[in-house]
Write a protein that holds these residues in place. Sequence first.
Motif, PDB file in Angstrom:
ATOM      1  N   LEU A  34      -2.661  80.678  48.444  1.00  0.00           N
ATOM      2  CA  LEU A  34      -2.624  80.489  49.901  1.00  0.00           C
ATOM      3  C   LEU A  34      -1.281  79.838  50.214  1.00  0.00           C
ATOM      4  CD1 LEU A  34      -3.862  80.501  52.729  1.00  0.00           C
ATOM      5  CD2 LEU A  34      -4.940  78.302  52.178  1.00  0.00           C
ATOM      6  N   VAL A  35      -0.436  80.607  50.882  1.00  0.00           N
ATOM      7  CA  VAL A  35       0.920  80.143  51.167  1.00  0.00           C
ATOM      8  C   VAL A  35       1.038  79.794  52.645  1.00  0.00           C
ATOM      9  CG1 VAL A  35       3.371  80.748  51.099  1.00  0.00           C
ATOM     10  CG2 VAL A  35       1.828  81.636  49.351  1.00  0.00           C
ATOM     11  N   ALA A  36       1.627  78.641  52.922  1.00  0.00           N
ATOM     12  CA  ALA A  36       1.894  78.264  54.316  1.00  0.00           C
ATOM     13  C   ALA A  36       3.321  77.727  54.389  1.00  0.00           C
ATOM     14  CB  ALA A  36       0.888  77.221  54.776  1.00  0.00           C
ATOM     15  N   PHE A  37       3.732  77.349  55.566  1.00  0.00           N
ATOM     16  CA  PHE A  37       5.112  76.881  55.758  1.00  0.00           C
ATOM     17  C   PHE A  37       5.100  75.529  56.440  1.00  0.00           C
ATOM     18  CE2 PHE A  37       5.139  81.320  55.030  1.00  0.00           C
ATOM     19  CZ  PHE A  37       6.221  81.499  54.187  1.00  0.00           C
ATOM     20  N   ALA A  38       6.149  74.746  56.175  1.00  0.00           N
ATOM     21  CA  ALA A  38       6.256  73.398  56.731  1.00  0.00           C
ATOM     22  C   ALA A  38       7.454  73.345  57.672  1.00  0.00           C
ATOM     23  CB  ALA A  38       6.423  72.382  55.601  1.00  0.00           C
ATOM     24  N   GLY A  39       7.374  72.485  58.660  1.00  0.00           N
ATOM     25  CA  GLY A  39       8.447  72.392  59.662  1.00  0.00           C
ATOM     26  C   GLY A  39       9.650  71.609  59.173  1.00  0.00           C
ATOM     27  N   VAL A  40      10.119  71.918  57.985  1.00  0.00           N
ATOM     28  CA  VAL A  40      11.370  71.371  57.452  1.00  0.00           C
ATOM     29  C   VAL A  40      11.975  72.484  56.622  1.00  0.00           C
ATOM     30  CG1 VAL A  40      10.149  70.375  55.456  1.00  0.00           C
ATOM     31  CG2 VAL A  40      12.415  69.547  56.017  1.00  0.00           C
ATOM     32  N   GLY A  41      13.290  72.620  56.664  1.00  0.00           N
ATOM     33  CA  GLY A  41      13.869  73.715  55.885  1.00  0.00           C
ATOM     34  C   GLY A  41      15.360  73.812  56.047  1.00  0.00           C
ATOM     35  N   ASP A  42      15.893  74.901  55.558  1.00  0.00           N
ATOM     36  CA  ASP A  42      17.317  75.192  55.655  1.00  0.00           C
ATOM     37  C   ASP A  42      17.563  76.001  56.936  1.00  0.00           C
ATOM     38  OD1 ASP A  42      17.380  74.081  53.129  1.00  0.00           O
ATOM     39  OD2 ASP A  42      17.370  76.010  52.085  1.00  0.00           O
ATOM     40  N   THR A  43      18.823  76.149  57.321  1.00  0.00           N
ATOM     41  CA  THR A  43      19.165  76.958  58.495  1.00  0.00           C
ATOM     42  C   THR A  43      20.292  77.911  58.117  1.00  0.00           C
ATOM     43  OG1 THR A  43      18.659  75.071  59.913  1.00  0.00           O
ATOM     44  CG2 THR A  43      19.846  76.877  60.934  1.00  0.00           C
ATOM     45  N   LEU A  44      20.096  79.178  58.476  1.00  0.00           N
ATOM     46  CA  LEU A  44      21.094  80.206  58.130  1.00  0.00           C
ATOM     47  C   LEU A  44      21.672  80.781  59.420  1.00  0.00           C
ATOM     48  CD1 LEU A  44      21.615  83.514  57.483  1.00  0.00           C
ATOM     49  CD2 LEU A  44      22.318  81.873  55.716  1.00  0.00           C
ATOM     50  N   THR A  45      23.001  80.802  59.515  1.00  0.00           N
ATOM     51  CA  THR A  45      23.648  81.424  60.670  1.00  0.00           C
ATOM     52  C   THR A  45      24.509  82.582  60.194  1.00  0.00           C
ATOM     53  OG1 THR A  45      23.647  79.360  61.887  1.00  0.00           O
ATOM     54  CG2 THR A  45      25.193  81.025  62.643  1.00  0.00           C
ATOM     55  N   ALA A  46      24.347  83.728  60.819  1.00  0.00           N
ATOM     56  CA  ALA A  46      25.163  84.912  60.503  1.00  0.00           C
ATOM     57  C   ALA A  46      26.007  85.246  61.727  1.00  0.00           C
ATOM     58  CB  ALA A  46      24.257  86.087  60.154  1.00  0.00           C
ATOM     59  N   SER A  47      27.311  85.368  61.506  1.00  0.00           N
ATOM     60  CA  SER A  47      28.236  85.711  62.596  1.00  0.00           C
ATOM     61  C   SER A  47      29.027  86.942  62.184  1.00  0.00           C
ATOM     62  CB  SER A  47      29.221  84.575  62.850  1.00  0.00           C
ATOM     63  OG  SER A  47      28.548  83.349  62.903  1.00  0.00           O
ATOM     64  N   PRO A  48      29.554  87.661  63.163  1.00  0.00           N
ATOM     65  CA  PRO A  48      30.373  88.829  62.817  1.00  0.00           C
ATOM     66  C   PRO A  48      31.569  88.387  61.975  1.00  0.00           C
ATOM     67  CG  PRO A  48      29.910  88.767  65.175  1.00  0.00           C
ATOM     68  CD  PRO A  48      29.465  87.456  64.618  1.00  0.00           C
ATOM     69  N   GLY A  49      32.002  89.228  61.058  1.00  0.00           N
ATOM     70  CA  GLY A  49      33.157  88.893  60.211  1.00  0.00           C
ATOM     71  C   GLY A  49      33.579  90.119  59.448  1.00  0.00           C
ATOM     72  N   LEU A  50      34.781  90.047  58.905  1.00  0.00           N
ATOM     73  CA  LEU A  50      35.263  91.148  58.046  1.00  0.00           C
ATOM     74  C   LEU A  50      35.083  90.705  56.606  1.00  0.00           C
ATOM     75  CD1 LEU A  50      38.541  92.918  59.206  1.00  0.00           C
ATOM     76  CD2 LEU A  50      36.271  93.891  58.758  1.00  0.00           C
ATOM     77  N   GLY A  51      34.342  91.477  55.831  1.00  0.00           N
ATOM     78  CA  GLY A  51      34.010  91.051  54.482  1.00  0.00           C
ATOM     79  C   GLY A  51      32.862  90.048  54.549  1.00  0.00           C
ATOM     80  N   LEU A  52      32.398  89.618  53.364  1.00  0.00           N
ATOM     81  CA  LEU A  52      31.228  88.746  53.316  1.00  0.00           C
ATOM     82  C   LEU A  52      31.646  87.367  52.804  1.00  0.00           C
ATOM     83  CD1 LEU A  52      28.106  88.713  53.635  1.00  0.00           C
ATOM     84  CD2 LEU A  52      27.981  89.303  51.201  1.00  0.00           C
ATOM     85  N   THR A  53      31.406  86.330  53.620  1.00  0.00           N
ATOM     86  CA  THR A  53      31.711  84.968  53.163  1.00  0.00           C
ATOM     87  C   THR A  53      30.501  84.079  53.420  1.00  0.00           C
ATOM     88  OG1 THR A  53      32.619  84.354  55.313  1.00  0.00           O
ATOM     89  CG2 THR A  53      34.191  85.157  53.665  1.00  0.00           C
ATOM     90  N   LEU A  54      30.402  83.028  52.610  1.00  0.00           N
ATOM     91  CA  LEU A  54      29.310  82.062  52.781  1.00  0.00           C
ATOM     92  C   LEU A  54      29.873  80.658  52.667  1.00  0.00           C
ATOM     93  CD1 LEU A  54      26.293  81.166  52.860  1.00  0.00           C
ATOM     94  CD2 LEU A  54      26.281  81.401  50.371  1.00  0.00           C
ATOM     95  N   SER A  55      29.605  79.830  53.662  1.00  0.00           N
ATOM     96  CA  SER A  55      29.917  78.403  53.557  1.00  0.00           C
ATOM     97  C   SER A  55      28.599  77.646  53.575  1.00  0.00           C
ATOM     98  CB  SER A  55      30.821  77.961  54.713  1.00  0.00           C
ATOM     99  OG  SER A  55      30.230  78.331  55.947  1.00  0.00           O
ATOM    100  N   VAL A  56      28.577  76.504  52.903  1.00  0.00           N
ATOM    101  CA  VAL A  56      27.335  75.743  52.776  1.00  0.00           C
ATOM    102  C   VAL A  56      27.605  74.275  53.078  1.00  0.00           C
ATOM    103  CG1 VAL A  56      25.392  75.209  51.251  1.00  0.00           C
ATOM    104  CG2 VAL A  56      26.649  77.313  50.890  1.00  0.00           C
TER     105      VAL A  56
END
Length: 287
Positions: A34-56
């Motif tokens: 039984l899987v549920a979710f909690a109101g705490v977590g990570d946040t992911l933002t995707a914006s337009p760009g050329l090529g694929l980059t990730l900052s953390v």
Amino acid sequence: MTDRSVTVEAPAKVNLSLLVTGRRPDGYHLLDSLVAFAGVGDTLTASPGLGLTLSVDGPTAASLPEGENIVLKAARLLAEAAGRPADATLHLTKRLPVAAGIGGGSADAAATLTALIRLWGLDLPAERLHALALSIGADVPVCLAGRPTRMEGVGEVLTPAPALPPAWLVLVNPLMPLSTPAVFKARTAGFSEPAPLTEAPADARALAVALAARRNDLTPPAIALLPVIGEMLALIAAQPDCLLARMSGSGATCFGLFATEAAARAAAAALTACQPGWWVAPAPLLG
Ligand code: C5P
């Protein structure tokens, strides 16, 4: 960030119960969880760009392993499936501990798929998306669902679970990673019978009673590998008004279930005072 940015939350996944019901010939274990979710977590933002980059950034960013990140893997696989270039600027704010049994990586991967589907305006058939999610990790499909779900098979058989009552969780992690394959490998017990939740519990107390009749079968091997988990469970269970203390996934994160926010916050403060080195997060159970 631009106007066309898409921001998606990646909430912590919590296995309220986890029964190991069998093993496939390829070594993967069959589960009834039984899987549920909690109101705490990570946040992911995707914006337009050329090529694929990730900052953390974020409090637990430094503990991410070196090398190919699951977010980039999800983005590449989605672009490939859609037959388009993987053009996007991704930013992840990491708050969940890594390799912690609360699906941080899986939640991030699911959030990436959701964000990029919106950013790229994709219309992928549901079965295709499900298969893609499963190829990234066993917990990614359930994180894509993002609501209380009965998870069977190795994570691919998903059925909506009955609605969960208002309740609060306190998530606790000793900030020591625990390897999922190692925990499955250390199992010595037999297999459990499936035990789905069939009725919506009326309140948090009824949920605790229903959960107490089930288990997390990975707790004994996880404690054998990381004995501090046993201490965490005892400390959580000893908090006033704690209705249930249990480990999530393959650990090491454990959770306490509480009926009210006040009780959860009081327990979180007491746990932090007692063990300042632990990650302690009070959060509502997302019904
Ligand atoms: O797919 P994922 O990365 O979540 O799983 C990591 C490892 O955990 C697998 O390679 C496998 O050894 C073990 N596992 C398992 N049964 C599952 C899920 C994971 O044995 N249902």
